[in-house]
Write a protein that holds these residues in place. Structure first.
Motif, PDB file in Angstrom:
ATOM      1  N   TYR A 150     -19.372  -6.545  -4.430  1.00 37.81           N
ATOM      2  CA  TYR A 150     -19.753  -5.139  -4.344  1.00 37.81           C
ATOM      3  C   TYR A 150     -19.818  -4.470  -5.706  1.00 37.81           C
ATOM      4  CZ  TYR A 150     -19.729  -4.039   0.654  1.00 37.81           C
ATOM      5  OH  TYR A 150     -20.034  -3.918   1.981  1.00 37.81           O
ATOM      6  N   VAL A 151     -19.191  -5.025  -6.698  1.00 33.99           N
ATOM      7  CA  VAL A 151     -19.062  -4.411  -8.024  1.00 33.99           C
ATOM      8  C   VAL A 151     -18.551  -2.976  -7.865  1.00 33.99           C
ATOM      9  CG1 VAL A 151     -20.154  -3.988 -10.244  1.00 33.99           C
ATOM     10  CG2 VAL A 151     -21.015  -5.825  -8.798  1.00 33.99           C
ATOM     11  N   GLY A 152     -17.389  -2.885  -7.280  1.00 33.51           N
ATOM     12  CA  GLY A 152     -16.764  -1.600  -7.027  1.00 33.51           C
ATOM     13  C   GLY A 152     -16.889  -1.230  -5.567  1.00 33.51           C
ATOM     14  N   ALA A 153     -15.955  -1.674  -4.773  1.00 33.74           N
ATOM     15  CA  ALA A 153     -16.000  -1.459  -3.326  1.00 33.74           C
ATOM     16  C   ALA A 153     -15.065  -0.325  -2.931  1.00 33.74           C
ATOM     17  CB  ALA A 153     -15.594  -2.732  -2.597  1.00 33.74           C
ATOM     18  N   LYS A 154     -15.483   0.442  -1.942  1.00 29.57           N
ATOM     19  CA  LYS A 154     -14.594   1.447  -1.386  1.00 29.57           C
ATOM     20  C   LYS A 154     -13.510   0.718  -0.596  1.00 29.57           C
ATOM     21  CE  LYS A 154     -18.152   4.930  -0.828  1.00 29.57           C
ATOM     22  NZ  LYS A 154     -18.913   5.727   0.148  1.00 29.57           N
ATOM     23  N   PRO A 155     -12.259   1.169  -0.695  1.00 28.54           N
ATOM     24  CA  PRO A 155     -11.174   0.485   0.014  1.00 28.54           C
ATOM     25  C   PRO A 155     -11.431   0.303   1.513  1.00 28.54           C
ATOM     26  CG  PRO A 155     -10.256   2.007  -1.574  1.00 28.54           C
ATOM     27  CD  PRO A 155     -11.748   2.240  -1.558  1.00 28.54           C
ATOM     28  N   ASP A 156     -12.010   1.294   2.173  1.00 20.40           N
ATOM     29  CA  ASP A 156     -12.288   1.153   3.611  1.00 20.40           C
ATOM     30  C   ASP A 156     -13.336   0.078   3.883  1.00 20.40           C
ATOM     31  OD1 ASP A 156     -10.451   3.067   4.338  1.00 20.40           O
ATOM     32  OD2 ASP A 156     -11.928   4.678   4.479  1.00 20.40           O
ATOM     33  N   ASP A 157     -14.278  -0.079   2.986  1.00 22.19           N
ATOM     34  CA  ASP A 157     -15.317  -1.096   3.154  1.00 22.19           C
ATOM     35  C   ASP A 157     -14.761  -2.507   2.999  1.00 22.19           C
ATOM     36  OD1 ASP A 157     -17.173   0.900   3.543  1.00 22.19           O
ATOM     37  OD2 ASP A 157     -17.923   0.840   1.482  1.00 22.19           O
ATOM     38  N   VAL A 158     -13.720  -2.641   2.191  1.00 27.39           N
ATOM     39  CA  VAL A 158     -13.153  -3.971   1.943  1.00 27.39           C
ATOM     40  C   VAL A 158     -12.646  -4.583   3.246  1.00 27.39           C
ATOM     41  CG1 VAL A 158     -11.264  -5.212   0.812  1.00 27.39           C
ATOM     42  CG2 VAL A 158     -12.634  -3.577  -0.480  1.00 27.39           C
ATOM     43  N   ALA A 159     -11.892  -3.833   4.017  1.00 31.67           N
ATOM     44  CA  ALA A 159     -11.347  -4.371   5.265  1.00 31.67           C
ATOM     45  C   ALA A 159     -12.468  -4.794   6.210  1.00 31.67           C
ATOM     46  CB  ALA A 159     -10.435  -3.352   5.941  1.00 31.67           C
ATOM     47  N   ASP A 210      -5.119  -4.946  14.772  1.00 30.85           N
ATOM     48  CA  ASP A 210      -4.180  -5.984  14.331  1.00 30.85           C
ATOM     49  C   ASP A 210      -4.552  -6.542  12.964  1.00 30.85           C
ATOM     50  OD1 ASP A 210      -2.804  -5.748  16.718  1.00 30.85           O
ATOM     51  OD2 ASP A 210      -3.929  -7.355  17.681  1.00 30.85           O
ATOM     52  N   LEU A 211      -5.826  -6.556  12.655  1.00 27.72           N
ATOM     53  CA  LEU A 211      -6.301  -7.186  11.430  1.00 27.72           C
ATOM     54  C   LEU A 211      -6.321  -6.228  10.239  1.00 27.72           C
ATOM     55  CD1 LEU A 211      -7.327  -9.783  10.200  1.00 27.72           C
ATOM     56  CD2 LEU A 211      -9.612  -9.223  11.038  1.00 27.72           C
ATOM     57  N   ARG A 212      -6.720  -4.993  10.445  1.00 25.06           N
ATOM     58  CA  ARG A 212      -6.828  -4.040   9.333  1.00 25.06           C
ATOM     59  C   ARG A 212      -5.516  -3.882   8.554  1.00 25.06           C
ATOM     60  NH1 ARG A 212     -10.057  -0.170   7.156  1.00 25.06           N
ATOM     61  NH2 ARG A 212     -11.644  -0.323   8.763  1.00 25.06           N
ATOM     62  N   PRO A 213      -4.371  -3.694   9.214  1.00 21.94           N
ATOM     63  CA  PRO A 213      -3.131  -3.533   8.439  1.00 21.94           C
ATOM     64  C   PRO A 213      -2.805  -4.759   7.569  1.00 21.94           C
ATOM     65  CG  PRO A 213      -2.759  -2.911  10.722  1.00 21.94           C
ATOM     66  CD  PRO A 213      -4.125  -3.512  10.647  1.00 21.94           C
ATOM     67  N   VAL A 214      -3.150  -5.931   8.053  1.00 22.75           N
ATOM     68  CA  VAL A 214      -2.885  -7.157   7.290  1.00 22.75           C
ATOM     69  C   VAL A 214      -3.761  -7.193   6.035  1.00 22.75           C
ATOM     70  CG1 VAL A 214      -3.020  -9.674   7.369  1.00 22.75           C
ATOM     71  CG2 VAL A 214      -2.190  -8.422   9.355  1.00 22.75           C
ATOM     72  N   ILE A 215      -5.028  -6.863   6.192  1.00 22.30           N
ATOM     73  CA  ILE A 215      -5.939  -6.836   5.039  1.00 22.30           C
ATOM     74  C   ILE A 215      -5.540  -5.725   4.077  1.00 22.30           C
ATOM     75  CG2 ILE A 215      -8.329  -6.440   4.321  1.00 22.30           C
ATOM     76  CD1 ILE A 215      -9.152  -7.726   7.049  1.00 22.30           C
ATOM     77  N   ASP A 216      -5.221  -4.549   4.603  1.00 21.88           N
ATOM     78  CA  ASP A 216      -4.808  -3.429   3.752  1.00 21.88           C
ATOM     79  C   ASP A 216      -3.549  -3.768   2.957  1.00 21.88           C
ATOM     80  OD1 ASP A 216      -6.973  -1.943   4.631  1.00 21.88           O
ATOM     81  OD2 ASP A 216      -5.790  -0.727   6.040  1.00 21.88           O
ATOM     82  N   GLU A 217      -2.611  -4.462   3.580  1.00 18.39           N
ATOM     83  CA  GLU A 217      -1.380  -4.850   2.875  1.00 18.39           C
ATOM     84  C   GLU A 217      -1.683  -5.809   1.728  1.00 18.39           C
ATOM     85  OE1 GLU A 217       2.353  -5.357   1.436  1.00 18.39           O
ATOM     86  OE2 GLU A 217       1.607  -3.781   2.753  1.00 18.39           O
ATOM     87  N   GLN A 218      -2.553  -6.764   1.964  1.00 15.33           N
ATOM     88  CA  GLN A 218      -2.916  -7.705   0.896  1.00 15.33           C
ATOM     89  C   GLN A 218      -3.665  -6.985  -0.226  1.00 15.33           C
ATOM     90  OE1 GLN A 218      -1.759 -10.846   0.656  1.00 15.33           O
ATOM     91  NE2 GLN A 218      -0.618 -10.261   2.485  1.00 15.33           N
ATOM     92  N   THR A 219      -4.484  -6.016   0.128  1.00 17.67           N
ATOM     93  CA  THR A 219      -5.179  -5.212  -0.891  1.00 17.67           C
ATOM     94  C   THR A 219      -4.168  -4.439  -1.726  1.00 17.67           C
ATOM     95  OG1 THR A 219      -7.117  -5.012   0.545  1.00 17.67           O
ATOM     96  CG2 THR A 219      -6.927  -3.431  -1.261  1.00 17.67           C
TER      97      THR A 219
END
Length: 68
Positions: A18-27, A42-51
């Motif tokens: 993305y060359v600069g991704a919005k945090p919400d887009d990453v998940a 169930d998945l979003r919190p796991v991805i957000d934590e790793q971010t």
């Protein structure tokens, strides 16, 4: 059930692509990276934590509301 190192690698690939991704887009994009059609509760919190961990250890940077 996805291993954290694989999630972090997917996050890295998404942010790099993305060359600069919005945090919400990453998940959402990481979810698609793994072949899921939606990012459920169930998945979003796991991805957000790793971010957050990647931000904390300097592997990602947040600038102007975007991840690099």
């Amino acid at each position: 059930m996805l291993p954290p190192p694989e999630i972090r690698r997917a996050i890295h690939e998404v942010v790099r692509g993305y060359v600069g991704a919005k945090p919400d887009d990453v998940a959402i994009e990481v979810t698609r990276f793994f072949g899921y059609q939606r990012c459920g509760p169930d998945l979003r919190p796991v991805i957000d934590e790793q971010t957050r961990q990647m931000l904390g250890d300097g592997r990602l940077r947040l600038r102007d509301g975007r991840l690099y």
